[in-house]
Structure formats: structure tokens, C-alpha cells
Design a protein around this motif. Structure first.
Motif, PDB file in Angstrom:
ATOM      1  N   SER A 616      50.372   1.705  37.121  1.00 47.58           N
ATOM      2  CA  SER A 616      51.639   2.349  36.772  1.00 47.58           C
ATOM      3  C   SER A 616      51.622   3.859  36.946  1.00 47.58           C
ATOM      4  O   SER A 616      52.668   4.468  37.182  1.00 47.58           O
ATOM      5  N   GLU A 617      50.454   4.497  36.845  1.00 47.54           N
ATOM      6  CA  GLU A 617      50.439   5.952  36.915  1.00 47.54           C
ATOM      7  C   GLU A 617      50.475   6.422  38.367  1.00 47.54           C
ATOM      8  O   GLU A 617      50.090   5.702  39.286  1.00 47.54           O
ATOM      9  N   GLY A 618      50.939   7.654  38.555  1.00 51.12           N
ATOM     10  CA  GLY A 618      51.010   8.228  39.884  1.00 51.12           C
ATOM     11  C   GLY A 618      50.467   9.638  39.901  1.00 51.12           C
ATOM     12  O   GLY A 618      50.423  10.326  38.873  1.00 51.12           O
ATOM     13  N   TYR A 619      50.042  10.095  41.065  1.00 42.17           N
ATOM     14  CA  TYR A 619      49.547  11.458  41.205  1.00 42.17           C
ATOM     15  C   TYR A 619      50.709  12.450  41.128  1.00 42.17           C
ATOM     16  O   TYR A 619      51.803  12.182  41.618  1.00 42.17           O
ATOM     17  N   PRO A 620      50.476  13.607  40.544  1.00 44.30           N
ATOM     18  CA  PRO A 620      51.528  14.636  40.524  1.00 44.30           C
ATOM     19  C   PRO A 620      51.595  15.383  41.857  1.00 44.30           C
ATOM     20  O   PRO A 620      50.577  15.602  42.511  1.00 44.30           O
ATOM     21  N   ALA A 621      52.790  15.758  42.256  1.00 41.55           N
ATOM     22  CA  ALA A 621      52.987  16.590  43.449  1.00 41.55           C
ATOM     23  C   ALA A 621      53.938  17.713  43.082  1.00 41.55           C
ATOM     24  O   ALA A 621      55.018  17.467  42.517  1.00 41.55           O
ATOM     25  N   ALA A 622      53.573  18.923  43.418  1.00 45.60           N
ATOM     26  CA  ALA A 622      54.429  20.062  43.117  1.00 45.60           C
ATOM     27  C   ALA A 622      55.705  20.002  43.953  1.00 45.60           C
ATOM     28  O   ALA A 622      55.693  19.593  45.115  1.00 45.60           O
ATOM     29  N   VAL A 623      56.823  20.421  43.337  1.00 44.28           N
ATOM     30  CA  VAL A 623      58.104  20.522  44.034  1.00 44.28           C
ATOM     31  C   VAL A 623      58.625  21.930  43.804  1.00 44.28           C
ATOM     32  O   VAL A 623      58.987  22.293  42.685  1.00 44.28           O
ATOM     33  N   HIS A 624      58.635  22.747  44.866  1.00 40.96           N
ATOM     34  CA  HIS A 624      59.120  24.124  44.777  1.00 40.96           C
ATOM     35  C   HIS A 624      60.311  24.291  45.707  1.00 40.96           C
ATOM     36  O   HIS A 624      60.200  24.039  46.911  1.00 40.96           O
ATOM     37  N   ASP A 625      61.435  24.698  45.148  1.00 37.33           N
ATOM     38  CA  ASP A 625      62.654  24.895  45.946  1.00 37.33           C
ATOM     39  C   ASP A 625      62.982  23.651  46.771  1.00 37.33           C
ATOM     40  O   ASP A 625      63.344  23.727  47.953  1.00 37.33           O
ATOM     41  N   LEU A 626      62.833  22.486  46.127  1.00 39.57           N
ATOM     42  CA  LEU A 626      63.122  21.182  46.741  1.00 39.57           C
ATOM     43  C   LEU A 626      62.238  20.903  47.950  1.00 39.57           C
ATOM     44  O   LEU A 626      62.607  20.143  48.849  1.00 39.57           O
ATOM     45  N   VAL A 627      61.056  21.508  47.967  1.00 35.20           N
ATOM     46  CA  VAL A 627      60.045  21.188  48.974  1.00 35.20           C
ATOM     47  C   VAL A 627      58.883  20.495  48.263  1.00 35.20           C
ATOM     48  O   VAL A 627      58.283  21.068  47.337  1.00 35.20           O
ATOM     49  N   VAL A 628      58.599  19.268  48.680  1.00 37.62           N
ATOM     50  CA  VAL A 628      57.548  18.463  48.051  1.00 37.62           C
ATOM     51  C   VAL A 628      56.216  18.768  48.727  1.00 37.62           C
ATOM     52  O   VAL A 628      56.089  18.666  49.955  1.00 37.62           O
ATOM     53  N   HIS A 629      55.231  19.110  47.933  1.00 35.65           N
ATOM     54  CA  HIS A 629      53.907  19.421  48.468  1.00 35.65           C
ATOM     55  C   HIS A 629      53.080  18.134  48.523  1.00 35.65           C
ATOM     56  O   HIS A 629      52.342  17.799  47.604  1.00 35.65           O
ATOM     57  N   GLY A 630      53.186  17.445  49.648  1.00 36.28           N
ATOM     58  CA  GLY A 630      52.491  16.175  49.815  1.00 36.28           C
ATOM     59  C   GLY A 630      50.989  16.302  49.767  1.00 36.28           C
ATOM     60  O   GLY A 630      50.288  15.345  49.405  1.00 36.28           O
TER      61      GLY A 630
END
Length: 732
Positions: A616-630
Motif C-alpha cells: 500500500s505504501e508508495g515512494y515520495p516524489a517532490a512536486v515543484h511548480d507542477l513539475v514531478v521529480h521522477g
């Protein structure tokens, strides 16, 4: 008692499906006079009788039509009674504007199946038994109205017995255009065999590769559980890994190979008979070469009498895959192209006019729309003031023609990078235009200048060209699939799409409707080192994202790793891409799932297959100015690999983390736009785990979610999106 008259015009799928006999029975039962017939626009009906009976007829007509019929519209005009004597089925009328809809090909019905296996029936074991409720339609029709002389059955004059059925309005074969029997119809051939079916069964049981002519082309078949035959077929077909489809005789055999839920059973047994992707049973008795590296099987049930005979006599499942060399279109005119692949050819002398591959569905969603679905139209959420031709994408191509509020989406054409497939595309476009009487005035195309579909559009004369951005077309396709016009938050995730900014898009957040779009967010772009080479070799994407990774993938490619990293850093033959598909490739390479692919999307498909859905858990990904840091997701993969976390858990955390990032972006976009509806499209959303997690997360945050059902989320649905965008831009 005074009599009244009515003239009716019925539009929809009403030719070749037993609609005229249905009208005849209904009218005579109500003691009405008049006639019913076909013309290029559909079905015309003239009735007269008492006011009470005419009213009852009008009420009853749409209530219980034949199973394959679809009534879209009934237009009624009052007229004076003509004094007709009795009710007749009139000869078809030529001339006028085309409007008739052609039925798809449908699986053998229960009545025909009973005849096929009844020793007392004159069609006992005849492999071309059919009636108005089943059999070939689209693949044999040359022109409309749909009458026998305009089909590939024109060369088979009916015997007296078949003619009597064909002309009897009470018979289920009344004007069933492919009607035939052993005395007057097509015949099977297998070399000089006097028992083609028996010989075919013996060859399959012996492990041979058999080519079989079906409804829309030739298939290649082997025994699915044979220890060597599936691997031999792979080698000869040059198909290294892509799973083969399997045909089973019945639901019992299906449940021995796969877990079949209620939706799966309905799809397997319905009249369209697509390939249905289902979870494979651990104890499935099937060769490992049938579907390597996947926990699913693509199953289908017999859909022609010949299939029923073969599967009944053989007693076990067979591989049934398109008759072609990989990446070529399915062979349909003759089996010459299969020389060197098949040991023998089971063919027949009924010509196929238009090729059609098998359709593919998964959990109620169409992944490939072809036999059993095409060319039945989709009703659009707008009317097209001018007829549109939409040329589709380069891969998984379909094209689309519009007329009024109908969209005629073609059968699956394939990848236009192959010359034969491109020829098939051009021939099919011309056939559709003739069949439906459509001369396009507007032609929509992808923005990519090197797509053959784009070049085809540019070579047409006397048309207005409209370029449609690839990912906008994806979202527009999802809107049209759901009968909506937007605006919505559109999430378009796929492998490759031409971006107007000169980069390669594929991980896009759009604010869009049918008129236009705004790119509001995206995955953070990274280099695509080597261009197309990075698509074929996912390890290159791992190098682009994580150049300093210390993992087995790094060591496996140590002789090339530094050069690829330098290529990415210097931007030499390394265009930027925001592709979600390439992010999946990088994850698959890091997890040692796949370093190189042999078919499109293979790395992502196998990554999904290895994920633990209970995680159920997922890795966090930063989202800056609607840009997802994959890259955050990939760094988390590396950390868990070094910590010894199970690969299935890591794969699931990656999926869940990307889904969570999508939800985060959509929630922030809602704050700016007020939009409450999200449309999910693009080939990446064929990933059931990602789609399920994303949709559930969006719904928990109060969003309304649109997904594909009737048309593919992949590039097979692009042409529909192009068509509705062009229609809206021209006043629709």
C-alpha cells in the motif's frame, strides 16, 4: 375503419442483422400493410393500418430488435394510406447519400452451433455455417447497401435449399448474405487432403505450425502445451518475447488456465469474442514459451465454426496468433507471406475483403479495437459540420472518419513504420470512405512532421489540414469515449509524443477541452541518450536519471555506461523527454527486470507484472511548480535495493508513488482552475495497477475520474481525439 400511413427511416446497425424480418414479423402480427427495405442510408419502412395498430408498431419497433442490431434513430413522417395489400420486404434501393452502418463480424451463435454438431442437420460439421445473428460482415462487404452481390459471397450462387431459407421472411437466414451450405458455399483446403479438419488436428497434435484462414486474415497455430512447438513458432515468426494469445474450447478450459471473474466470463462468451487478458493460474498446463515473463494470459473462445471444429476435435488449447512476421500486417489474401513459418496451411476460398486483427480487452476496457468492434460507429458528444478524416498516430495506428454525430473508428492497422502496414492504412482509408459515403473536407493529423500518417495528410488535395498535439488528442479521445466535451484536468502518460517546445512529451498535465489545451505541468524532463536507442534499451534511461548508480545494471553495461552518461550530460543525440514510459523503463532496468526490449512497452509491462499489489505504501516524489521529480522515485528504488527489500515490494512502491504524485498535481491544479474532473489517457494508463491506484486516490480527494472503455487509451485511440478536436475547431 379509417387507415393512416407512416413513413419511417431507421438509422443504425440495421443491415445484415435480421432487422427486415423483424419488421416484417412485427407488422404482419399487427395486421399492417406496406413494405420494408434497405438502401444506402439504412432501412426504410412504409406502413399503414388502423391508428391503434400503427401506434403500437411505433412503440414496439425499438423494444426488442435482433441481437446484433442497434437502432440509433427512427424518423417518422405522417402520410396518406397508399392502399397497399399485405406487407412485403422490398428489394434494396441504390442511390442517394450513404448512411447505412455496417455490422462488425460476430461469433457463431447458439443456433448455428447446434446445427454444426447435429449429425441430422444438412450443415453438420460445415465450417461456414452462419445466419443473420452471426458470422462475417465487415470483412466481406465491398459496398452498401449490404446485399450478397456487394460481398465476397457474390461468387457462390445459392442452392435451392439455401435460396428457400434466404427468401423466407420467417427463417433466421432471411437475407443473411453469407448463407451457404456444403452444396453451394466455400470449401476448406489443406494441400490435397480429403479431410482438412482431421488432417489439421493431426498436424497440431504432432507439434506442427499450422496457418489457418479466419475471418479477418490468417492465424498461426500450435498446440499450447506442446513442449517445443510454441518456441519453434517464436523463432520462425521472429517474435522473441511478446505473449501469444491462446484459444480455448470453452469456459471450462479457460478456468483451467486463468482466474475468470464475472467480467472476464462476459467478455469471453459475448458475441464479439476478443482476446481477454486474465490472471494466469499457477498450475496452468501451458508451455513456458507461450507468454514468458507475464502473469497474465490472453484467452479467447472460438468465434468461427472452423475454430469450434478444431478445438472440439483437438481437445486442448492452441496458440492462435496473427499470421505475419512480427511488425507486419496480418496476411489475408493468401498465405504466401507465411512460407517458412507454417508447416501447412488450412485455407478456404471465401475471399476476405478487408483485414482485421483480433481485438484485445482487459477488465472491461478495450486495448485493441478491431474484429468484433469495427466498423461500428461511436456516437460523438458533438456534431461535425464537415466530414473529418483523422489520420491517427505512427504506432498502433487507427484512423477515424466522422459524419454528423458518428465517428467511424477503423480496425487496428498497426505500426506505420512497416511499408506493408502503411499500404494497408491507405487502402483501408479509401475503403471506409467508399463504404460510408464520406468525402473528408477536413483532415486532422499529428504534429510530428515525420509520421507517415502526417505525410499522408499533407499529400491530400482540396482539404483543410488541422494539426493536433499528440497528448491533447489523448485527452480529447478520453472525453469523446465518455461522451463529454470538457474542460477537464487531463493526465496524458505515454512513451513518446511530439512537443511544440521541441522536446519529447509523455508525462503531461493538461487543462483541456475539445477546442484546445494548456500544458499546466509535467514530469521533469531528462535526456534521452541515443534517441530511439534509449527506447530499445531501458538501461540507458537508468543512466540518464542516475548516472552515479552503483547497481548490477551499472556493472552489466560498464563498457558503455560512461559514454551514455556523457551523451546525456552534453545533450549530444539526447533530446529532452518528460515521458512517463521512459521513467518506467529506468525503474525496470534498476530492478533488473529488463535491459533491452523486443516489443513496445515490454519493460513497463514486466515491471507491473512483478509488483506486489498488496503493498500500500508508495515512494515520495517532490512536486515543484507542477513539475514531478521522477528521479526521487528512482533514488528510493536504489535505497531499498541496497537495504535488501523484496523486488516485488519495490516495484509496487514505485507504482504507488507515481500515482500519489499524479493525485498531488491534480489537487493543486484544482486549486487554480476549480476543475473537479480528471481524464486519464495514454498507453501508460493501460497499466492496471497504476490506473487503479491513481483513480482511487483521485476519487478519495473528491475528483470525478474519466477513463477509457470503448477505445484504447494507447495510440489506437489517438485518431478519435484528433477527429473531435478538428470537428470542434471547424464549428462542431
Amino acid at each position: 375503419m379509417s387507415r393512416v400511413g407512416r413513413d419511417l427511416r431507421v438509422a443504425g446497425v440495421v443491415q445484415g442483422v435480421g432487422f427486415r424480418p423483424y419488421v416484417h414479423r412485427l407488422a404482419t402480427g399487427l395486421r399492417l400493410s406496406g413494405r420494408v427495405g434497405n438502401d444506402v442510408a439504412g432501412v426504410f419502412i412504409e406502413i399503414e393500418g388502423t391508428q391503434e395498430n400503427v401506434t403500437e408498431f411505433l412503440s414496439a419497433l425499438p423494444r426488442d430488435p435482433p441481437p446484433l442490431a442497434r437502432i440509433d434513430r427512427v424518423h417518422v413522417t405522417a402520410c396518406a394510406a397508399r392502399g397497399a395489400d399485405g406487407f412485403e420486404i422490398a428489394a434494396s434501393r441504390d442511390g442517394g447519400a450513404h448512411g447505412a452502418l455496417v455490422s462488425a463480424d460476430f461469433a457463431t451463435c447458439a443456433d448455428c452451433l447446434r446445427e454444426l454438431f447435429d449429425p441430422a442437420d444438412r450443415r453438420y460439421r460445415y465450417p461456414f455455417v452462419n445466419c443473420t445473428h452471426c458470422g462475417p460482415r465487415f470483412t466481406i462487404v465491398r459496398e452498401v447497401p449490404y446485399d450478397r452481390p456487394r460481398t465476397t459471397m457474390a461468387d457462390f450462387p445459392m442452392c435451392a435449399a439455401c435460396g428457400a431459407e434466404y427468401t423466407d421472411p420467417t427463417d433466421r437466414r432471411f437475407h443473411a448474405e453469407p448463407t451457404c451450405c456444403p452444396d453451394c458455399g466455400p470449401r476448406l483446403e489443406l494441400g490435397g487432403s480429403t479431410d482438412p479438419v482431421g488432417d489439421a488436428v493431426a498436424r497440431l497434435a504432432d507439434g506442427q505450425v499450422l496457418a489457418i484462414k479466419g475471418l479477418g486474415g490468417f492465424h498461426l497455430a500450435v498446440l499450447a502445451a506442446h513442449p517445443t512447438a510454441p518456441a519453434v513458432l517464436r523463432a520462425r515468426k521472429h517474435r522473441a518475447d511478446k505473449p501469444f494469445a491462446v484459444m480455448v474450447a470453452d469456459l471450462r478450459q479457460a478456468t483451467e488456465l486463468c482466474e475468470v471473474d464475472e467480467i472476464g466470463e462476459r467478455e469471453l462468451t459475448g458475441p464479439r469474442r476478443p482476446i481477454v487478458l486474465l490472471p494466469r493460474r499457477a498450475d496452468a498446463r501451458i508451455s513456458a514459451a507461450v507468454a514468458p515473463a507475464t502473469s497474465e494470459l490472453g484467452l479467447m473462445l472460438p468465434y468461427t465454426p472452423l475454430h469450434h471444429l478444431l478445438l472440439r476435435d483437438l481437445g486442448e488449447p492452441i496458440v492462435l496468433t496473427s499470421g505475419n512476421i512480427s511488425d507486419e500486417p496480418i496476411a489475408y489474401r493468401d498465405a504466401d507471406r507465411l512460407a517458412g513459418i507454417a508447416d501447412a496451411v488450412l485455407t478456404h476460398n471465401r475471399p476476405i475483403h478487408i483485414r482485421a486483427d483480433d481485438s484485445v480487452v482487459r477488465a472491461g476496457t478495450v486495448l485493441r479495437r478491431s474484429r468484433g468492434y469495427a466498423p461500428e460507429p461511436l456516437v460523438l458528444p458533438l456534431s461535425c459540420p464537415q466530414p473529418v478524416l483523422a489520420c491517427g498516430a505512427e504506432l498502433k495506428n487507427t484512423f477515424c472518419l466522422t459524419k454528423g454525430s458518428h465517428a467511424f473508428l477503423s480496425q487496428h492497422i498497426g505500426d506505420l513504420t512497416d511499408h506493408e502496414t502503411y499500404v494497408s492504412f491507405t487502402e483501408s482509408v479509401q475503403h471506409f470512405q467508399r463504404l460510408f459515403g464520406i468525402t473528408p473536407r477536413v483532415v486532422a493529423h499529428d504534429l510530428h512532421p515525420d509520421y507517415l500518417s502526417t505525410r499522408y495528410a499533407g499529400e491530400l488535395d482540396d482539404v483543410d489540414l488541422i494539426g493536433v498535439q499528440h497528448h491533447h488528442a489523448h485527452i480529447a479521445s478520453c472525453l469523446a469515449d465518455n461522451g463529454e466535451t470538457g474542460p477537464v484536468i487531463g493526465v496524458a502518460f505515454d512513451g513518446t509524443g511530439y512537443g511544440p517546445d521541441g522536446t519529447i512529451w509523455g508525462g503531461e498535465f493538461l487543462v483541456a477541452d475539445l477546442s484546445g489545451y494548456e500544458r499546466a505541468g509535467h514530469l521533469r524532463p531528462v535526456p534521452l541518450p541515443g534517441g530511439d536507442a534509449a527506447v530499445r534499451q531501458p538501461w540507458r534511461m537508468a543512466a540518464a536519471y542516475l548516472p552515479n548508480a552503483d547497481l548490477p545494471v551499472t556493472r552489466r553495461h560498464k563498457t558503455q555506461w560512461a559514454a551514455v552518461v556523457a551523451m546525456a550530460r552534453n545533450g549530444v543525440n539526447a533530446p529532452l523527454t518528460s515521458s512517463a514510459g521512459r521513467l518506467f523503463d529506468a525503474a525496470a532496468a534498476l530492478l533488473d527486470v529488463r535491459d533491452e526490449i523486443t516489443y513496445e512497452g515490454q519493460a513497463a509491462i514486466e515491471l507491473e507484472q512483478c509488483a506486489d499489489p498488496s503493498t500500500s505504501e508508495g515512494y515520495p516524489a517532490a512536486v515543484h511548480d507542477l513539475v514531478v521529480h521522477g528521479e526521487d522515485l528512482l533514488h528510493a528504488i536504489v535505497a531499498d535495493l541496497h537495504a535488501g527489500v523484496d523486488r516485488a515490494v519495490i516495484a509496487a512502491r514505485f507504482h504507488n508513488g507515481l500515482a500519489d504524485a499524479v493525485v498531488t498535481c491534480c489537487a493543486r491544479l484544482r486549486e487554480h482552475t476549480g476543475l473537479q474532473t480528471v481524464a486519464l489517457s495514454g498507453g501508460v494508463f493501460q497499466n492496471a495497477l497504476l490506473l487503479r491506484r491513481t483513480a482511487a486516490g483521485l476519487r478519495r480527494r473528491g475528483f470525478r475520474v474519466l477513463t477509457h472503455q470503448r477505445v484504447p487509451a494507447n495510440d489506437g485511440g489517438i485518431s478519435l481525439g484528433q477527429a473531435v478536436v478538428a470537428a470542434r475547431r471547424t464549428g462542431g
